[in-house]
Design a protein around this motif. Sequence first.
Motif, PDB file in Angstrom:
ATOM      1  N   ALA A 236      73.224 -11.583 -16.665  1.00 14.55           N
ATOM      2  CA  ALA A 236      72.658 -11.230 -17.972  1.00 14.55           C
ATOM      3  C   ALA A 236      72.238  -9.762 -18.019  1.00 14.55           C
ATOM      4  O   ALA A 236      71.472  -9.356 -18.886  1.00 14.55           O
ATOM      5  N   GLY A 237      72.725  -8.972 -17.106  1.00 16.79           N
ATOM      6  CA  GLY A 237      72.420  -7.536 -17.142  1.00 16.79           C
ATOM      7  C   GLY A 237      71.320  -7.138 -16.176  1.00 16.79           C
ATOM      8  O   GLY A 237      71.072  -7.829 -15.189  1.00 16.79           O
ATOM      9  N   ASP A 252      61.977 -21.151 -16.206  1.00 15.45           N
ATOM     10  CA  ASP A 252      61.084 -20.631 -17.250  1.00 15.45           C
ATOM     11  C   ASP A 252      61.099 -19.107 -17.286  1.00 15.45           C
ATOM     12  O   ASP A 252      60.988 -18.498 -18.350  1.00 15.45           O
ATOM     13  N   ILE A 253      61.205 -18.507 -16.103  1.00 15.95           N
ATOM     14  CA  ILE A 253      61.302 -17.040 -16.066  1.00 15.95           C
ATOM     15  C   ILE A 253      62.559 -16.606 -16.814  1.00 15.95           C
ATOM     16  O   ILE A 253      62.526 -15.713 -17.664  1.00 15.95           O
ATOM     17  N   LEU A 254      63.673 -17.282 -16.518  1.00 19.16           N
ATOM     18  CA  LEU A 254      64.929 -16.912 -17.179  1.00 19.16           C
ATOM     19  C   LEU A 254      64.820 -17.099 -18.686  1.00 19.16           C
ATOM     20  O   LEU A 254      65.190 -16.218 -19.465  1.00 19.16           O
ATOM     21  N   LEU A 255      64.298 -18.252 -19.101  1.00 21.96           N
ATOM     22  CA  LEU A 255      64.167 -18.529 -20.543  1.00 21.96           C
ATOM     23  C   LEU A 255      63.264 -17.498 -21.216  1.00 21.96           C
ATOM     24  O   LEU A 255      63.536 -17.060 -22.333  1.00 21.96           O
ATOM     25  N   SER A 256      62.170 -17.128 -20.551  1.00 23.07           N
ATOM     26  CA  SER A 256      61.197 -16.226 -21.175  1.00 23.07           C
ATOM     27  C   SER A 256      61.783 -14.834 -21.427  1.00 23.07           C
ATOM     28  O   SER A 256      61.244 -14.089 -22.236  1.00 23.07           O
ATOM     29  N   GLY A 258      65.087 -14.530 -22.198  1.00 25.96           N
ATOM     30  CA  GLY A 258      66.279 -14.719 -23.025  1.00 25.96           C
ATOM     31  C   GLY A 258      67.551 -15.064 -22.274  1.00 25.96           C
ATOM     32  O   GLY A 258      68.649 -14.893 -22.806  1.00 25.96           O
ATOM     33  N   ILE A 259      67.430 -15.534 -21.026  1.00 29.55           N
ATOM     34  CA  ILE A 259      68.637 -15.943 -20.291  1.00 29.55           C
ATOM     35  C   ILE A 259      68.734 -17.466 -20.324  1.00 29.55           C
ATOM     36  O   ILE A 259      67.787 -18.160 -19.934  1.00 29.55           O
ATOM     37  N   MET A 304      68.395 -12.467  -8.635  1.00 23.62           N
ATOM     38  CA  MET A 304      69.710 -12.030  -9.133  1.00 23.62           C
ATOM     39  C   MET A 304      70.507 -13.272  -9.506  1.00 23.62           C
ATOM     40  O   MET A 304      70.755 -14.133  -8.664  1.00 23.62           O
ATOM     41  N   THR A 305      70.888 -13.369 -10.765  1.00 17.71           N
ATOM     42  CA  THR A 305      71.621 -14.556 -11.210  1.00 17.71           C
ATOM     43  C   THR A 305      73.126 -14.332 -11.067  1.00 17.71           C
ATOM     44  O   THR A 305      73.623 -13.202 -11.156  1.00 17.71           O
TER      45      THR A 305
END
Length: 407
Positions: A236-237, A252-256, A258-259, A304-305
């Motif tokens: 996601a950049g 939740d970190i990812l969602l918060s 916008g991922i 890192m996703t």
Amino acid sequence: MTPDQGTTSVRGRIAGPTGVIRLFAAGTADFGSHHAAFGPLPEMDRASLIDELLRSGLDGRGGAGFAAWQKLSSVPADGRHPAIVANGAEGEPLSKKDAALLHNAPHLVIDGLLIAGQSLGARELHLYAGAEQLDPVARALKERGESRIRVHEAPGTFISGEATAVVSAIAGGTPIPRDRTERLTKSGLNGRPTLLHNVETLAHLALISRFGAAWFRSLGTGSAPGTRLVTLSGNAGGPRVYEIPSGMALTDILLSIGIDPHTVQAALVGGYHGTWLAAEQLDAPFSKEGLAPLGARTGAGIIMTLGSGSCGLAATADILGYLARQSARQCGPCTNGLPAIASLVERLAYGDTDGKLPQEIRRLAALVTGRGSCAHPDGTARLASSALMAFGSDVEAHLRGRCEALR
Ligand code: SF4
């Protein structure tokens, strides 16, 4: 990321920041904004500072995660004047948080260094950071007329931030790890007791000294209190740096920010010395206790996703190649073992269908672990082993001559 109310001041002069943004609450890097947001520099004696840190639960933010109070209290109170070092070297390519902190809130790091130094009776204060961070630090020191802190440039190598490498560099030596027969807090820089903290740890220390342990604990969880900086990068950049409440679940970190977690097939947590987690493991809390059952750690707050169209084995091979080249080549496991592991994973990632490869990778990973003068072989072996676990079905596919991602 829910704002919370933490308003208790240790000295009652000014309330602590009330939202999740604490370290960057001043808004700009200048001393006037810093002073307006956080108030004057507090003075704390050794016992009070150790007690406040103990109650806060602050742990180190450089990677190892030692309790801040414990490290401070292990500096002998024997009349010798210790050296204090703020470590902002950040040789890890996936980490940008220390750079962000030194650019945007250098005065908090300087405060932490001064408070720790004053409480321990230090006569030497050092700040060690990459070349790009030296300008904002020098500007901040000049702004407040502070001449007690000596600033040192860290080279951009992966291992230059390891504690013994830092001490060696500041003493004028080569910035590579040394055999550690004695703790730095007993005998470090030029034989003096030396307290070395990551710059983020010192910035939190500066806030805890002002606003107290209860304020610090008003965010985060019981076992992972406060906030922490994380660097997120991947499909996601990024990399981008965020301040989040400690102990949030990875999803939740990812969602918060916008991922969509459904776009993520795996995440590397803890950096290049970290652990790959598969998608179904991402509901784990991003904390020492939350990640420990998965054999993972937060490291310097790195996530890192990996998107669904990417090959995890190829990504791992690239990182292992980098890590093998970064070794100081002082010890056998690094000189021989890491290039061999990197080469095996590269073969597995790029078309070699020899069924013995996974077994050989595991064997070498076990062989190098615990055998170096520093933790570089252990971290590299952990990454390789975790890739075999997280990408187990990809390993099977590669051994059948297929790669779902690189087709
Ligand atoms: S283990 Fe590797 S990186 Fe660490 S000191 Fe030895 S050669 Fe250097």
